[in-house]
Design a protein around this motif. Structure first.
Motif, PDB file in Angstrom:
ATOM      1  N   ARG A  69      -3.483   3.125   9.147  1.00 62.95           N
ATOM      2  CA  ARG A  69      -3.684   1.886   8.382  1.00 62.95           C
ATOM      3  C   ARG A  69      -2.491   1.622   7.462  1.00 62.95           C
ATOM      4  O   ARG A  69      -1.959   0.510   7.415  1.00 62.95           O
ATOM      5  N   VAL A  70      -2.065   2.630   6.722  1.00 62.21           N
ATOM      6  CA  VAL A  70      -0.949   2.473   5.793  1.00 62.21           C
ATOM      7  C   VAL A  70       0.345   2.213   6.563  1.00 62.21           C
ATOM      8  O   VAL A  70       1.142   1.350   6.187  1.00 62.21           O
ATOM      9  N   ARG A  71       0.552   2.942   7.655  1.00 62.27           N
ATOM     10  CA  ARG A  71       1.772   2.749   8.456  1.00 62.27           C
ATOM     11  C   ARG A  71       1.860   1.328   8.984  1.00 62.27           C
ATOM     12  O   ARG A  71       2.917   0.680   8.911  1.00 62.27           O
ATOM     13  N   LEU A  72       0.762   0.812   9.521  1.00 59.89           N
ATOM     14  CA  LEU A  72       0.782  -0.545  10.069  1.00 59.89           C
ATOM     15  C   LEU A  72       1.064  -1.587   8.986  1.00 59.89           C
ATOM     16  O   LEU A  72       1.818  -2.539   9.217  1.00 59.89           O
ATOM     17  N   ALA A  73       0.473  -1.413   7.808  1.00 59.45           N
ATOM     18  CA  ALA A  73       0.753  -2.340   6.705  1.00 59.45           C
ATOM     19  C   ALA A  73       2.210  -2.236   6.287  1.00 59.45           C
ATOM     20  O   ALA A  73       2.879  -3.254   6.041  1.00 59.45           O
ATOM     21  N   TYR A  74       2.733  -1.016   6.208  1.00 60.80           N
ATOM     22  CA  TYR A  74       4.136  -0.814   5.854  1.00 60.80           C
ATOM     23  C   TYR A  74       5.047  -1.510   6.870  1.00 60.80           C
ATOM     24  O   TYR A  74       5.970  -2.239   6.504  1.00 60.80           O
ATOM     25  N   GLU A  75       4.783  -1.267   8.155  1.00 61.99           N
ATOM     26  CA  GLU A  75       5.625  -1.839   9.202  1.00 61.99           C
ATOM     27  C   GLU A  75       5.584  -3.370   9.203  1.00 61.99           C
ATOM     28  O   GLU A  75       6.596  -4.027   9.461  1.00 61.99           O
ATOM     29  N   GLU A  76       4.430  -3.946   8.905  1.00 57.65           N
ATOM     30  CA  GLU A  76       4.299  -5.400   8.923  1.00 57.65           C
ATOM     31  C   GLU A  76       4.918  -6.061   7.698  1.00 57.65           C
ATOM     32  O   GLU A  76       5.581  -7.098   7.809  1.00 57.65           O
ATOM     33  N   PHE A  77       4.715  -5.488   6.524  1.00 57.92           N
ATOM     34  CA  PHE A  77       5.088  -6.182   5.296  1.00 57.92           C
ATOM     35  C   PHE A  77       6.334  -5.626   4.595  1.00 57.92           C
ATOM     36  O   PHE A  77       7.134  -6.382   4.069  1.00 57.92           O
ATOM     37  N   VAL A  78       6.491  -4.316   4.559  1.00 58.84           N
ATOM     38  CA  VAL A  78       7.547  -3.714   3.739  1.00 58.84           C
ATOM     39  C   VAL A  78       8.797  -3.395   4.556  1.00 58.84           C
ATOM     40  O   VAL A  78       9.919  -3.705   4.124  1.00 58.84           O
ATOM     41  N   ALA A  79       8.640  -2.780   5.716  1.00 59.65           N
ATOM     42  CA  ALA A  79       9.791  -2.336   6.512  1.00 59.65           C
ATOM     43  C   ALA A  79      10.783  -3.445   6.834  1.00 59.65           C
ATOM     44  O   ALA A  79      12.000  -3.199   6.793  1.00 59.65           O
ATOM     45  N   PRO A  80      10.333  -4.668   7.151  1.00 55.33           N
ATOM     46  CA  PRO A  80      11.315  -5.727   7.436  1.00 55.33           C
ATOM     47  C   PRO A  80      12.164  -6.134   6.225  1.00 55.33           C
ATOM     48  O   PRO A  80      13.119  -6.898   6.368  1.00 55.33           O
ATOM     49  N   GLY A  81      11.810  -5.638   5.041  1.00 58.44           N
ATOM     50  CA  GLY A  81      12.590  -5.936   3.858  1.00 58.44           C
ATOM     51  C   GLY A  81      12.220  -7.234   3.168  1.00 58.44           C
ATOM     52  O   GLY A  81      12.946  -7.706   2.297  1.00 58.44           O
ATOM     53  N   GLU A  82      11.087  -7.811   3.548  1.00 58.06           N
ATOM     54  CA  GLU A  82      10.677  -9.095   2.972  1.00 58.06           C
ATOM     55  C   GLU A  82       9.756  -8.941   1.769  1.00 58.06           C
ATOM     56  O   GLU A  82       9.735  -9.807   0.897  1.00 58.06           O
ATOM     57  N   PHE A  83       8.970  -7.866   1.722  1.00 59.36           N
ATOM     58  CA  PHE A  83       7.962  -7.711   0.676  1.00 59.36           C
ATOM     59  C   PHE A  83       7.919  -6.278   0.161  1.00 59.36           C
ATOM     60  O   PHE A  83       8.350  -5.354   0.835  1.00 59.36           O
ATOM     61  N   ALA A  84       7.325  -6.141  -1.014  1.00 56.06           N
ATOM     62  CA  ALA A  84       6.976  -4.841  -1.577  1.00 56.06           C
ATOM     63  C   ALA A  84       5.685  -5.041  -2.359  1.00 56.06           C
ATOM     64  O   ALA A  84       5.348  -6.169  -2.754  1.00 56.06           O
ATOM     65  N   PHE A  85       4.960  -3.952  -2.561  1.00 51.98           N
ATOM     66  CA  PHE A  85       3.722  -4.008  -3.331  1.00 51.98           C
ATOM     67  C   PHE A  85       3.968  -3.463  -4.731  1.00 51.98           C
ATOM     68  O   PHE A  85       4.767  -2.549  -4.915  1.00 51.98           O
ATOM     69  N   ARG A  86       3.269  -4.040  -5.714  1.00 52.12           N
ATOM     70  CA  ARG A  86       3.341  -3.528  -7.076  1.00 52.12           C
ATOM     71  C   ARG A  86       1.979  -3.698  -7.745  1.00 52.12           C
ATOM     72  O   ARG A  86       1.200  -4.584  -7.401  1.00 52.12           O
ATOM     73  N   ARG A  87       1.749  -2.837  -8.721  1.00 51.48           N
ATOM     74  CA  ARG A  87       0.492  -2.840  -9.473  1.00 51.48           C
ATOM     75  C   ARG A  87       0.552  -3.897 -10.573  1.00 51.48           C
ATOM     76  O   ARG A  87       1.580  -4.118 -11.189  1.00 51.48           O
ATOM     77  N   ARG A  88      -0.598  -4.519 -10.819  1.00 54.37           N
ATOM     78  CA  ARG A  88      -0.745  -5.397 -11.982  1.00 54.37           C
ATOM     79  C   ARG A  88      -1.221  -4.559 -13.169  1.00 54.37           C
ATOM     80  O   ARG A  88      -1.630  -3.410 -13.010  1.00 54.37           O
ATOM     81  N   ASP A  89      -1.198  -5.152 -14.341  1.00 51.19           N
ATOM     82  CA  ASP A  89      -1.541  -4.420 -15.568  1.00 51.19           C
ATOM     83  C   ASP A  89      -3.019  -4.546 -15.944  1.00 51.19           C
ATOM     84  O   ASP A  89      -3.358  -4.864 -17.085  1.00 51.19           O
ATOM     85  N   ASP A  90      -3.899  -4.274 -15.005  1.00 54.84           N
ATOM     86  CA  ASP A  90      -5.329  -4.402 -15.287  1.00 54.84           C
ATOM     87  C   ASP A  90      -6.115  -3.157 -14.856  1.00 54.84           C
ATOM     88  O   ASP A  90      -7.269  -3.247 -14.473  1.00 54.84           O
ATOM     89  N   VAL A  91      -5.480  -1.999 -14.916  1.00 53.82           N
ATOM     90  CA  VAL A  91      -6.118  -0.758 -14.468  1.00 53.82           C
ATOM     91  C   VAL A  91      -7.222  -0.356 -15.444  1.00 53.82           C
ATOM     92  O   VAL A  91      -7.020  -0.368 -16.664  1.00 53.82           O
ATOM     93  N   ALA A  92      -8.378   0.000 -14.898  1.00 54.00           N
ATOM     94  CA  ALA A  92      -9.498   0.459 -15.724  1.00 54.00           C
ATOM     95  C   ALA A  92     -10.235   1.552 -14.971  1.00 54.00           C
ATOM     96  O   ALA A  92     -10.303   1.550 -13.740  1.00 54.00           O
ATOM     97  N   ARG A  93     -10.780   2.491 -15.726  1.00 54.40           N
ATOM     98  CA  ARG A  93     -11.592   3.553 -15.129  1.00 54.40           C
ATOM     99  C   ARG A  93     -12.935   3.593 -15.834  1.00 54.40           C
ATOM    100  O   ARG A  93     -13.008   3.523 -17.062  1.00 54.40           O
ATOM    101  N   LEU A  94     -13.997   3.700 -15.046  1.00 54.41           N
ATOM    102  CA  LEU A  94     -15.342   3.894 -15.548  1.00 54.41           C
ATOM    103  C   LEU A  94     -15.960   5.015 -14.727  1.00 54.41           C
ATOM    104  O   LEU A  94     -16.226   4.848 -13.534  1.00 54.41           O
ATOM    105  N   ARG A  95     -16.092   6.161 -15.347  1.00 51.29           N
ATOM    106  CA  ARG A  95     -16.573   7.380 -14.683  1.00 51.29           C
ATOM    107  C   ARG A  95     -15.763   7.677 -13.432  1.00 51.29           C
ATOM    108  O   ARG A  95     -14.593   7.978 -13.510  1.00 51.29           O
TER     109      ARG A  95
END
Length: 136
Positions: A69-95
């Motif tokens: 799953r991760v490899r296919l997403a990487y190959e489709e979106f990141v490997a061609p050099g068009e996109f990258a993923f980043r985290r937004r500033d809304d991380v929360a943990r509850l238990r």
């Protein structure tokens, strides 16, 4: 209890990782052996299934399926050099749940997609269920 921001950063980094071995190692560290990634299907898929009287669930279970799953997403979106993923500033943990949003960003800086993760953790703080919602 690990820092939820650090966990979210490690999670997002896996989807940007170009090295297959490093991805495999990271998946083994982040997810439990029988961990699941459950993806909300795109709206057009949901509509097509609904028209057929079917339901849809996209799910990868276990390290081998997660690696694919991760490899296919990487190959489709990141490997061609068009996109990258980043985290937004809304991380929360509850238990045992960590929630955060992420962005798929084009090389020109424009946000091309947004999603939200709900990570359910086991007693060792590894992901047992990863619920992903694509929001746009």
């Amino acid at each position: 209890m690990p820092d939820p921001i650090e966990l979210a950063d490690r999670y997002v980094a896996v989807w940007n990782e170009p090295d297959a071995t490093a991805r495999r190692v990271a998946i083994g560290e982040l997810w439990a052996e029988d961990g699941r990634h459950i993806l909300q299907p795109p709206e057009e898929v949901v509509k097509a299934a609904d028209d057929l009287g079917l339901t849809t669930v996209f799910e990868a279970r276990g390290h081998a399926e997660l690696e694919r799953r991760v490899r296919l997403a990487y190959e489709e979106f990141v490997a061609p050099g068009e996109f990258a993923f980043r985290r937004r500033d809304d991380v929360a943990r509850l238990r045992d749940v960590v929630k955060f949003s992420w962005e798929m960003v084009a090389t020109n800086g424009e946000v091309a997609g947004v999603g939200t993760e709900f990570l359910v953790l086991d007693g060792r703080d590894r992901i047992v269920a990863d619920y992903q919602f694509i929001e746009g």
